[in-house]
Design an enzyme around this catalytic site. Structure first.
Site, PDB file in Angstrom:
ATOM      1  N   ASP A  10      -5.032 -13.902   2.412  1.00  0.00           N
ATOM      2  CA  ASP A  10      -5.293 -12.484   2.150  1.00  0.00           C
ATOM      3  C   ASP A  10      -6.396 -12.349   1.089  1.00  0.00           C
ATOM      4  OD1 ASP A  10      -2.714 -11.546  -0.294  1.00  0.00           O
ATOM      5  OD2 ASP A  10      -3.664 -13.493   0.081  1.00  0.00           O
ATOM      6  N   ASP A  15      -7.572 -16.863  -2.958  1.00  0.00           N
ATOM      7  CA  ASP A  15      -7.662 -17.293  -1.554  1.00  0.00           C
ATOM      8  C   ASP A  15      -9.085 -17.755  -1.233  1.00  0.00           C
ATOM      9  OD1 ASP A  15      -5.858 -14.743  -1.820  1.00  0.00           O
ATOM     10  OD2 ASP A  15      -5.092 -15.750  -0.038  1.00  0.00           O
ATOM     11  N   ASN A  39      -3.432  -8.881  -0.771  1.00  0.00           N
ATOM     12  CA  ASN A  39      -4.286  -8.499  -1.902  1.00  0.00           C
ATOM     13  C   ASN A  39      -5.062  -7.222  -1.614  1.00  0.00           C
ATOM     14  OD1 ASN A  39      -3.655 -10.588  -3.702  1.00  0.00           O
ATOM     15  ND2 ASN A  39      -4.977 -12.008  -2.562  1.00  0.00           N
ATOM     16  N   THR A 124      -1.429 -18.607   2.127  1.00  0.00           N
ATOM     17  CA  THR A 124      -1.708 -18.194   0.745  1.00  0.00           C
ATOM     18  C   THR A 124      -1.586 -16.684   0.559  1.00  0.00           C
ATOM     19  OG1 THR A 124      -4.091 -17.998   1.145  1.00  0.00           O
ATOM     20  CG2 THR A 124      -3.255 -20.156   0.413  1.00  0.00           C
ATOM     21  N   PHE A 165       4.346 -12.004  -5.786  1.00  0.00           N
ATOM     22  CA  PHE A 165       3.773 -11.021  -4.864  1.00  0.00           C
ATOM     23  C   PHE A 165       3.922 -11.405  -3.393  1.00  0.00           C
ATOM     24  CE2 PHE A 165       1.276  -7.561  -3.429  1.00  0.00           C
ATOM     25  CZ  PHE A 165       0.506  -8.044  -2.378  1.00  0.00           C
ATOM     26  N   ASN A 166       3.509 -12.612  -2.996  1.00  0.00           N
ATOM     27  CA  ASN A 166       3.540 -12.973  -1.569  1.00  0.00           C
ATOM     28  C   ASN A 166       4.956 -12.912  -1.012  1.00  0.00           C
ATOM     29  OD1 ASN A 166       0.757 -13.402  -1.426  1.00  0.00           O
ATOM     30  ND2 ASN A 166       0.938 -15.591  -1.906  1.00  0.00           N
ATOM     31  N   HIS A 239      -4.151 -19.524  -8.166  1.00  0.00           N
ATOM     32  CA  HIS A 239      -2.949 -19.948  -7.437  1.00  0.00           C
ATOM     33  C   HIS A 239      -3.247 -20.712  -6.142  1.00  0.00           C
ATOM     34  CE1 HIS A 239      -0.807 -16.857  -9.869  1.00  0.00           C
ATOM     35  NE2 HIS A 239      -1.789 -16.038  -9.526  1.00  0.00           N
ATOM     36  N   ASP A 240      -3.964 -20.064  -5.236  1.00  0.00           N
ATOM     37  CA  ASP A 240      -3.974 -20.499  -3.843  1.00  0.00           C
ATOM     38  C   ASP A 240      -4.588 -21.875  -3.575  1.00  0.00           C
ATOM     39  OD1 ASP A 240      -4.435 -17.089  -2.688  1.00  0.00           O
ATOM     40  OD2 ASP A 240      -2.621 -18.206  -3.166  1.00  0.00           O
TER      41      ASP A 240
END
Ligand code: RIB
Ligand code: CA
Length: 313
Positions: A10, A15, A39, A124, A165-166, A239-240
């Protein structure tokens, strides 16, 4: 031999770096990219994905648009972190190609079924596309080598005090994957908060004399501003790319087997991942490997290597 992967994402600043890490690492073979709301709206995520691949000089990887909303409920969007476009900050190159006409689940299924070996699904963003695929086509499971996803946490959340969030954005889809029997690796906030784009890291990006490095440095500026404003981070957790790094260099992350569930009904806790690190539910067999420790120096070296490789092509 490179690991065949699909990235379902996203984009989203982190990402975007994950896509560049995959594109710039010969250890993985990026077969396809699929997009999801998260996102930002899925239309923006799809445009962003194509522009990121264009920046990377990658024009032969199919991109398919996916879910605009979760399996249940209304979409939660992360524009409050990533900006109105979902990838605010530096200007991006005009898209060099169009997404394919297939939707994400169709492309995922075709890619898996046409591959001569099982494919790793790197997720992700919200799990909606992969959850829908495994729910509606369970016979495809043997074609999935594993699902490695950025999401959840062994500790606190971010989008809510307890939910990452995800996972929050589509807990039903995450539950499908966690209960599917497909091998799963979870890369949660407890791991990704070790992947901070410190000023030293951003300076290494900015020192690259090409558009890829300059763009990533500018992304870190915007993303870092959001993280400072919302969560008081001095440096943003990227993060991703941790999911891809685990495939590029397995020594980057240390794992632990655990039973993982996701809360679906809690008034205050919906989307929270419950990670049983100490076998407190003895009747619950571990169903995932959970990322626990990141070698941050190794991680950033391989991310920056990939960026510089792309920029110098
Ligand atoms: O909670 C962080 C996750 O949510 C990352 O994947 C970020 O890109 C957003 O999708
Ligand atoms: Ca993401």
């Amino acid at each position: 031999m490179p690991v065949p992967i699909v990235i379902d994402c996203d984009p989203g600043h982190d990402d975007a770096v994950a896509l560049l890490l995959a594109a710039g690492s010969p250890e993985v073979d990026l077969l396809a990219v699929t997009t999801c709301f998260g996102n930002c709206a899925v239309e923006d995520a799809t445009r962003n994905a194509v522009q990121v691949l264009t920046l990377a000089g990658v024009t032969d990887v199919p991109v398919a648009q996916g879910a605009a909303a979760p399996l249940a409920g209304q979409p939660a969007l992360g524009n409050y972190v990533h900006g109105a476009s979902g990838l605010d900050g530096p200007p991006m190159p005009a898209p060099a190609f169009d997404p394919v006409a297939e939707d994400a689940v169709t492309l995922l299924a075709r890619t898996l079924r046409e591959s001569d070996e099982p494919v790793t699904l790197v997720v992700t963003g919200p799990m909606t596309n992969v959850g829908r695929l495994l729910r509606d086509q369970p016979d495809i499971a043997p074609s999935v080598r594993e699902v490695i996803f950025m999401g959840g946490s062994t500790e606190r959340g971010n989008h809510t005090p307890t939910a990452e969030f995800n996972a929050f954005a589509d807990p039903e889809a995450l539950d499908v994957v966690l209960t599917s029997g497909v091998p799963v690796r979870m890369v949660g906030l407890n791991l990704t908060h070790q992947a901070l784009a410190t000023p030293e890291v951003v300076q290494r990006m900015a020192a690259m004399e090409h558009r890829v490095g300059q763009t990533c440095a500018a992304w870190m500026g915007f993303f870092g501003g959001s993280y400072q404003r919302i969560w008081e981070f001095e440096a943003p957790p990227v993060h991703d790319p941790c999911t891809v790094a685990a495939l590029v260099d397995p020594a980057t992350i240390q794992w632990r087997e655990a039973f993982v569930a996701v809360e679906l009904t809690g008034t205050w806790t919906r989307g929270t991942t419950v990670v049983d690190l100490y076998r407190r539910y003895p009747d619950r067999t571990p169903n995932a490997r959970v990322a626990m420790t990141l070698d941050a120096g190794r991680y950033w070296d391989l991310v920056l290597r990939a960026l510089d490789r792309l920029g110098r092509r």
